[in-house]
Write an enzyme that holds these catalytic residues in place. Structure first.
Site, mmCIF file in Angstrom:
data_model
loop_
_atom_site.group_PDB
_atom_site.id
_atom_site.type_symbol
_atom_site.label_atom_id
_atom_site.label_comp_id
_atom_site.label_asym_id
_atom_site.label_seq_id
_atom_site.Cartn_x
_atom_site.Cartn_y
_atom_site.Cartn_z
ATOM 1 N N SER A 129 -9.963 -0.060 -7.539
ATOM 2 C CA SER A 129 -10.478 -0.046 -8.910
ATOM 3 C C SER A 129 -10.689 -1.479 -9.399
ATOM 4 O O SER A 129 -11.506 -2.206 -8.849
ATOM 5 C CB SER A 129 -9.527 0.756 -9.808
ATOM 6 N N HIS A 164 -14.890 4.285 -8.223
ATOM 7 C CA HIS A 164 -14.880 5.646 -8.792
ATOM 8 C C HIS A 164 -16.299 6.206 -8.937
ATOM 9 O O HIS A 164 -16.618 6.888 -9.914
ATOM 10 C CB HIS A 164 -14.192 5.653 -10.154
#
Length: 246
Positions: A129, A164
């Protein structure tokens, strides 16, 4: 003649903080020679959250490695000790959280410069992330609330990164729009479950723990839009355990 170390980093769409099978964590450690590599966790993006740190130790203490953590919100090391500590690591793993805040804190403490030095010396840099975003020139982030582009990063990986890509609503169209409009340079979109290894700026391995999960190359197209190219990813398999005879 001196041997120039390979400069390597890995973008992770999973790992100890999201997965139970540990396949991506094992894959990271497989990239490092030696029986017990030193692995340092940087939890900066998550504000050095104690639960996140314990999650890392719970996952890595059971593996053949020497796990450590570098907290910066309550820093204890002086500049010389900080440099020696980071440059002694075989793997530096940046955690998820707020990309913009992490970069700012790193720069205040000079960690950005030390990470570049470690990278040049052959330390494997990786992260999930925000910890994937930070290595590129720019990234797709929710650091400021709504999804947007961040034209900032360490620039160790050419281009941009979007984490993501498949799991958070709006990620795919928002990142493609940023690339199409040149707000971000062409880059890499990482679906959850995927790991991508770059050596000297080039993609050298891409894996997934989830069938059909992909790494994508995203670039502007000729019609003022963006195009994505799925990169082949080999499926990681759980290690075979010996069966016990009855």
């Amino acid at each position: 003649m001196a041997v120039i170390p390979e400069r390597r980093l890995a973008l992770l769409g999973g790992g100890f903080s999201t997965d139970d099978d540990g396949l991506l964590d094992d894959w990271v450690l497989d990239q490092v020679p030696g029986p017990r590599p030193k692995v340092c966790f940087l939890p900066t993006a998550g504000g050095d959250a104690p639960a996140y740190i314990e999650q890392f130790f719970a996952a890595y203490r059971s593996r053949s490695c020497e796990p450590t953590v570098l907290p910066l919100f309550r820093r204890e090391l002086d500049d010389d000790a900080l440099r020696a500590f980071l440059l002694s690591q075989d793997v530096i793993y940046a955690g998820g959280g707020n990309t913009a805040n992490m970069l700012a804190v790193w720069r205040v403490h000079g960690v950005d410069r030390l990470l570049r030095e470690a990278f040049d010396r052959g330390t494997l840099l990786c992260g999930i992330s925000a910890g994937a975003n930070c290595w590129a020139e720019g990234s797709h982030t929710d650091s400021f609330g709504p999804l947007t582009h961040l034209s900032d990063g360490l620039g160790l990986l050419p281009g941009s990164v979007c984490p993501h890509y498949d799991s958070e609503p709006g990620r795919r169209p928002s990142y493609q729009a940023a690339v199409a409009h040149r707000a971000l340079p062409p880059g890499w979109a990482v679906e959850d479950g995927v790991g991508a290894l770059f050596t000297n700026g080039q993609l050298t391995d891409s894996v997934t723990r989830i069938p059909q999960a992909c790494l994508y190359r995203v670039e502007p197209d000729e019609d003022a839009g963006a195009k994505e190219q799925a990169m082949p990813c080999r499926l990681l398999a759980a290690p075979q355990r010996p069966t016990t005879a009855p």
